[in-house]
Design a protein around this motif. Sequence first.
Motif, mmCIF file in Angstrom:
data_model
loop_
_atom_site.group_PDB
_atom_site.id
_atom_site.type_symbol
_atom_site.label_atom_id
_atom_site.label_comp_id
_atom_site.label_asym_id
_atom_site.label_seq_id
_atom_site.Cartn_x
_atom_site.Cartn_y
_atom_site.Cartn_z
ATOM 1 N N ASN A 77 -20.489 79.314 26.321
ATOM 2 C CA ASN A 77 -19.991 80.069 25.168
ATOM 3 C C ASN A 77 -18.663 79.535 24.635
ATOM 4 N N GLY A 78 -18.322 78.275 24.994
ATOM 5 C CA GLY A 78 -17.080 77.691 24.485
ATOM 6 C C GLY A 78 -16.334 76.935 25.559
ATOM 7 N N THR A 79 -15.015 76.878 25.421
ATOM 8 C CA THR A 79 -14.175 76.143 26.362
ATOM 9 C C THR A 79 -13.128 77.071 26.956
ATOM 10 N N ASP A 80 -13.010 77.043 28.268
ATOM 11 C CA ASP A 80 -11.988 77.813 28.960
ATOM 12 C C ASP A 80 -10.774 76.935 29.228
ATOM 13 N N PHE A 81 -9.586 77.539 29.187
ATOM 14 C CA PHE A 81 -8.351 76.810 29.458
ATOM 15 C C PHE A 81 -7.623 77.484 30.617
ATOM 16 N N ASP A 82 -7.153 76.648 31.542
ATOM 17 C CA ASP A 82 -6.445 77.151 32.717
ATOM 18 C C ASP A 82 -5.112 76.409 32.810
ATOM 19 N N ARG A 83 -4.002 77.152 32.813
ATOM 20 C CA ARG A 83 -2.672 76.516 32.924
ATOM 21 C C ARG A 83 -2.204 76.626 34.370
ATOM 22 N N ILE A 84 -1.903 75.465 34.961
ATOM 23 C CA ILE A 84 -1.503 75.416 36.365
ATOM 24 C C ILE A 84 -0.059 74.917 36.446
ATOM 25 N N GLU A 85 0.838 75.774 36.902
ATOM 26 C CA GLU A 85 2.229 75.367 37.070
ATOM 27 C C GLU A 85 2.426 74.759 38.462
ATOM 28 N N ALA A 86 3.339 73.795 38.553
ATOM 29 C CA ALA A 86 3.537 73.114 39.825
ATOM 30 C C ALA A 86 4.965 72.615 39.958
ATOM 31 N N ASP A 87 5.456 72.605 41.197
ATOM 32 C CA ASP A 87 6.771 72.018 41.470
ATOM 33 C C ASP A 87 6.702 70.494 41.392
ATOM 34 N N THR A 88 5.563 69.954 41.824
ATOM 35 C CA THR A 88 5.359 68.501 41.845
ATOM 36 C C THR A 88 3.994 68.188 41.260
ATOM 37 N N MET A 89 3.932 67.121 40.468
ATOM 38 C CA MET A 89 2.651 66.677 39.930
ATOM 39 C C MET A 89 2.426 65.215 40.278
ATOM 40 N N VAL A 90 1.183 64.902 40.579
ATOM 41 C CA VAL A 90 0.780 63.524 40.855
ATOM 42 C C VAL A 90 -0.305 63.150 39.851
ATOM 43 N N ILE A 91 -0.049 62.103 39.076
ATOM 44 C CA ILE A 91 -1.017 61.630 38.079
ATOM 45 C C ILE A 91 -1.801 60.474 38.684
ATOM 46 N N ALA A 92 -3.104 60.642 38.800
ATOM 47 C CA ALA A 92 -3.960 59.614 39.392
ATOM 48 C C ALA A 92 -5.263 59.528 38.598
ATOM 49 N N VAL A 93 -5.129 59.218 37.318
ATOM 50 C CA VAL A 93 -6.275 59.283 36.405
ATOM 51 C C VAL A 93 -7.057 57.975 36.306
ATOM 52 N N GLY A 94 -6.618 56.928 37.008
ATOM 53 C CA GLY A 94 -7.399 55.707 37.072
ATOM 54 C C GLY A 94 -7.418 54.891 35.793
ATOM 55 N N ALA A 95 -8.446 54.054 35.674
ATOM 56 C CA ALA A 95 -8.593 53.153 34.531
ATOM 57 C C ALA A 95 -10.066 53.012 34.188
ATOM 58 N N SER A 96 -10.341 52.446 33.012
ATOM 59 C CA SER A 96 -11.711 52.251 32.523
ATOM 60 C C SER A 96 -11.892 50.804 32.089
ATOM 61 N N PRO A 97 -13.137 50.320 32.053
ATOM 62 C CA PRO A 97 -13.375 48.944 31.620
ATOM 63 C C PRO A 97 -12.829 48.686 30.211
ATOM 64 N N ARG A 98 -12.185 47.539 30.045
ATOM 65 C CA ARG A 98 -11.689 47.155 28.726
ATOM 66 C C ARG A 98 -12.876 46.713 27.872
ATOM 67 N N LEU A 99 -12.899 47.154 26.629
ATOM 68 C CA LEU A 99 -13.991 46.829 25.719
ATOM 69 C C LEU A 99 -13.533 45.819 24.681
ATOM 70 N N LEU A 100 -14.471 45.018 24.209
ATOM 71 C CA LEU A 100 -14.191 44.031 23.159
ATOM 72 C C LEU A 100 -14.912 44.465 21.885
ATOM 73 N N PRO A 101 -14.202 44.546 20.764
ATOM 74 C CA PRO A 101 -14.850 44.962 19.515
ATOM 75 C C PRO A 101 -16.032 44.077 19.132
ATOM 76 N N SER A 102 -15.979 42.812 19.543
ATOM 77 C CA SER A 102 -17.051 41.876 19.186
ATOM 78 C C SER A 102 -18.145 41.806 20.242
ATOM 79 N N ALA A 103 -18.042 42.659 21.262
ATOM 80 C CA ALA A 103 -19.046 42.659 22.324
ATOM 81 C C ALA A 103 -19.159 44.070 22.903
ATOM 82 N N MET A 104 -19.503 45.006 22.041
ATOM 83 C CA MET A 104 -19.543 46.399 22.469
ATOM 84 C C MET A 104 -20.749 46.666 23.374
#
Length: 477
Positions: A145-172
Amino acid sequence: MAFEFERKQSIAVLGGGPGGYEAALAGAQLGAEVTLVERGGVGGAAVMTDVVPSKTLIATADATRAIGDAADLGVQFFGRTESGRPIRPEVAVNLSAVNKRLLGLARQQSEDMRSELVHAGVRIVTGEGRLDGPDAVIVSTSKENGTDFDRIEADTMVIAVGASPRLLPSAMPDGERILTWTQLYSLNSVPEHLIVVGSGVTGAEFASAYTYLGAKVTLISSRDRVLPGEDADAATVLEKVFRRNGMTVLSKSRAESVERTENGVVATLTDGRTVEGSHCLLAVGSIPNTAGIGLEGAGVQLTPSGHIRVNRVARTSMPSIYAAGDCSNVLPLASVASMQGRTAIFHALGDSVTPIELRNVASNIFTTPEIATVGWNQREIEEGIAQGDIYKLALKSNPRAKMQGIKDGFVKLFARTGSGTVIGGVIVAPRASELILPVALAVEHRLTVDQVARAFSVYPSLSNSITDAARAMHIVL
């Protein structure tokens, strides 16, 4: 051992790959209240689409190679040819079954990691996360029925979102004929002719694996050799093996475009040449998943390439925010990500911490043969950046290698001139990833070549070449 705080410390981890997983686990073990936000399975891309499935595929390729080479060891398959030579078996690979197995293993590994986190008391939230300033994360979760949003407060945050393959416009990529390494596991049969664009680690690993799985492979390398960033001797051995096994290596060639044809693909090079194949793998690097997740608004500094700047304890420009893994400006290795995750939490919670020394990181390329390295390299020694002596011992002199029919590879050690302290090494061999550990320990603990040589290695064994190389570098006092 859990720490006692005046109040329970809260930690939010964004991304459940190796870095995020280790950070969450360490935080829970030290008594913090930990929330892990992950949009896919726990383990992230490393487990679901990268390290675990790719190395499982490579293990299958190794098994295929072993069957093919068995005749050289005296194992006969239904008699001999008219010339008297043992019959070499024709090995059929059911790639659909292989991919089903490796994806199943990836899911199982993800579930095991998830269970470990739950058992440790980590709260896991599935959804898309972004920073809301320097002390909170907002998670969006799609519902019927839609999108839920959850706000999480923290004293410390660790960002570990990784990476994705690089794309070439001429070789999609289209996921069918033109593929990134995350899309290969949808193939139902071994490609008739796989064109691999990019001769770095990922390109070399898949080119090696698919050659043994039975595909014709053309590797397009923009440099004068494969693995341009690795030890030159190691790269030379690997390229020789590639060519001997029938792979076409196009050196000093750059792909300008890749397009689908009626029955396959065609890669056009910048010099006008074309290469036709059935499929194409794009292995031209990766980009960090840092765009649009609120880093700039939280005051986190990025490099021009979009990576998060961190110091040796994985801390960003904001004291309460740390980053780990491929999204940071550190070596893109799962082992490094894991160490960053643990180090970040230890530092944030006041535990004893040893800053990461990248010089001591052992890494491995899972080609056939494998290439493992640690410490200073030969180029740095030859250019005078480091002072060291070099000794190289070919594996073909090792009795265990002879028994196993191993013809290619070597052990190379670097020792500090004068003191004989081991400062680096390279191993090219089957299971080099296992053999590099004693060299890594020597580098980490500043052992001399004489101390390494005094260790009793098993005879016969491939590891015996390490002690032999160290013995050859004996320091006369």
